[in-house]
Motif scaffolding. Structure first.
Motif, short mmCIF file in Angstrom:
data_model
loop_
_atom_site.label_atom_id
_atom_site.label_comp_id
_atom_site.label_asym_id
_atom_site.label_seq_id
_atom_site.Cartn_x
_atom_site.Cartn_y
_atom_site.Cartn_z
N ILE A 60 -11.61 38.76 -19.71
CA ILE A 60 -10.26 39.97 -19.45
C ILE A 60 -10.07 40.44 -20.72
O ILE A 60 -9.86 41.06 -20.70
CB ILE A 60 -9.62 39.23 -19.16
CG1 ILE A 60 -9.59 38.63 -17.49
CG2 ILE A 60 -8.13 40.10 -18.73
CD1 ILE A 60 -8.85 38.01 -16.76
N ASP A 61 -9.96 39.68 -21.84
CA ASP A 61 -9.90 39.80 -23.25
C ASP A 61 -10.96 40.93 -23.59
O ASP A 61 -10.75 41.93 -24.55
CB ASP A 61 -9.85 38.74 -24.33
CG ASP A 61 -8.64 37.88 -23.33
OD1 ASP A 61 -7.82 38.56 -23.56
OD2 ASP A 61 -8.81 36.63 -23.97
N ARG A 110 -5.15 35.09 -12.24
CA ARG A 110 -6.67 35.85 -13.61
C ARG A 110 -6.04 37.45 -12.90
O ARG A 110 -6.87 38.15 -13.04
CB ARG A 110 -7.63 35.36 -13.32
CG ARG A 110 -8.41 34.28 -13.70
CD ARG A 110 -9.38 33.56 -13.68
NE ARG A 110 -9.78 32.90 -14.52
CZ ARG A 110 -9.97 31.08 -14.15
NH1 ARG A 110 -9.08 31.37 -13.01
NH2 ARG A 110 -10.33 30.36 -14.81
N ILE A 111 -6.40 37.81 -11.57
CA ILE A 111 -6.40 38.85 -11.34
C ILE A 111 -5.37 39.68 -12.02
O ILE A 111 -5.24 40.82 -12.41
CB ILE A 111 -5.84 38.90 -9.76
CG1 ILE A 111 -6.87 38.77 -8.96
CG2 ILE A 111 -5.58 40.48 -9.80
CD1 ILE A 111 -6.61 38.47 -7.20
N GLU A 112 -3.67 39.71 -11.94
CA GLU A 112 -2.82 40.08 -12.77
C GLU A 112 -3.42 40.33 -14.22
O GLU A 112 -3.00 41.66 -14.66
CB GLU A 112 -1.74 38.79 -12.50
CG GLU A 112 -0.82 38.89 -11.03
CD GLU A 112 -0.03 40.94 -11.14
OE1 GLU A 112 0.23 41.24 -11.29
OE2 GLU A 112 -0.89 40.51 -9.56
N ARG A 113 -3.65 39.16 -14.79
CA ARG A 113 -4.04 39.78 -16.38
C ARG A 113 -4.89 40.86 -16.23
O ARG A 113 -5.73 41.60 -17.17
CB ARG A 113 -4.45 38.49 -16.66
CG ARG A 113 -4.04 37.52 -17.48
CD ARG A 113 -4.30 36.20 -18.30
NE ARG A 113 -5.50 36.45 -19.50
CZ ARG A 113 -6.29 36.65 -19.84
NH1 ARG A 113 -6.57 34.91 -19.18
NH2 ARG A 113 -7.29 36.83 -20.34
N ALA A 114 -6.39 41.14 -14.86
CA ALA A 114 -7.40 41.71 -15.25
C ALA A 114 -6.74 42.90 -15.04
O ALA A 114 -7.39 44.23 -15.45
CB ALA A 114 -8.16 41.10 -13.81
N LYS A 115 -5.90 42.91 -14.66
CA LYS A 115 -5.52 44.61 -13.68
C LYS A 115 -5.00 45.58 -14.46
O LYS A 115 -4.63 46.80 -15.31
CB LYS A 115 -4.16 44.44 -12.68
CG LYS A 115 -4.63 44.38 -11.29
CD LYS A 115 -3.08 43.80 -10.75
CE LYS A 115 -3.29 43.39 -9.43
NZ LYS A 115 -1.77 43.29 -8.38
N ILE A 116 -4.29 44.43 -15.84
CA ILE A 116 -3.74 45.12 -17.27
C ILE A 116 -5.37 45.82 -18.35
O ILE A 116 -4.61 46.79 -18.87
CB ILE A 116 -3.50 43.96 -18.41
CG1 ILE A 116 -2.48 43.29 -17.20
CG2 ILE A 116 -2.81 44.47 -20.02
CD1 ILE A 116 -1.61 41.86 -18.45
N THR A 117 -6.39 45.21 -18.10
CA THR A 117 -7.64 45.80 -18.46
C THR A 117 -8.04 46.92 -17.72
O THR A 117 -8.99 47.95 -18.31
CB THR A 117 -8.90 44.81 -19.11
OG1 THR A 117 -9.14 44.59 -17.99
CG2 THR A 117 -8.04 43.73 -19.70
#
Length: 211
Positions: free
Chosen positions: A12-13, A37-44
């Motif tokens: 993700i990073d 993980r889904i919420e973190r992935a949305k940011i990108t």
């Protein structure tokens, strides 16, 4: 891009860096479908998300969609950049003119005014900073010998569709030529663009010549 990769950054990073630096579309793959993980992935802002084991058909469709969305995203950014450049060109043009420019909508709310307008009308900083259109109009009217004519044009902008011209006389002896044009949007009058030119010296010269 696998979400779980070795190193200091996870997928993700890494995807965020790739997107910010190069604008390359990224599709995430993972065997772990957890909420965090889904919420973190949305940011990108990923262009797709496939779960392991990856099916060839699903991957093909996801790639096709990612390429299409990426193309639309590039075109959107180009359009935004062009609009930004046009706004900057318009702002520079309006600030470069020696005329005072005031743009208002149908309700009389101020959409734009250049610095020359504020300078010509001697509008105090307190009024400019307040952003209160009613206070601004009241101040303008207080300087005119015949404020009713000006106020009528402000209240009935939607009834005026043609270009018109007149001269404003101030209580302190100044004169401005005022040229008004309709502001058009979708073939309808959305407001007015007013330009003001100080003709006080010309009026004084004419009066001296008359005498």
């Amino acid at each position: 891009m696998d979400i779980r990769i070795k190193g200091e950054m996870d997928g993700i990073d890494t995807a965020e860096v790739i997107r910010n630096r190069f604008g390359i579309p990224v599709i995430f793959s993972t065997a772990y479908l957890d909420h965090e993980r889904i919420e973190r992935a949305k940011i990108t802002m990923p262009f797709g998300y496939v779960l392991k084991p990856i099916q060839e058909r699903d991957l093909k469709v996801t790639i096709q969609m990612a390429l299409y969305v990426a193309k639309v995203d590039v075109e959107r950014k180009k359009t935004e950049e062009a609009l930004k450049e046009n706004r900057e060109l318009l702002r520079t043009t309006l600030e470069s003119t020696t005329d005072g420019i005031l743009v208002v909508d149908q309700k009389g709310d101020v959409l734009h005014k250049n610095s020359r307008f504020a300078e010509m009308w001697r509008i105090p900083e307190s009024i400019l900073d307040s952003g209160d259109d009613n206070t601004l109009i009241e101040f303008i009217l207080s300087q005119l010998k015949d404020p009713n004519a000006f106020l009528t044009k402000v209240k009935h902008l939607y009834e005026i569709s043609d270009e018109n011209f007149d001269t404003l006389e101030f209580i302190d002896g100044r004169y401005f030529d005022r040229l008004s044009r309709p502001l058009m949007r979708n073939d309808a009058v959305a407001g007015r663009v007013w330009s003001f030119r100080d003709i006080t010296e010309r009026k004084q010269a004419e009066e001296t010549l008359r005498k």
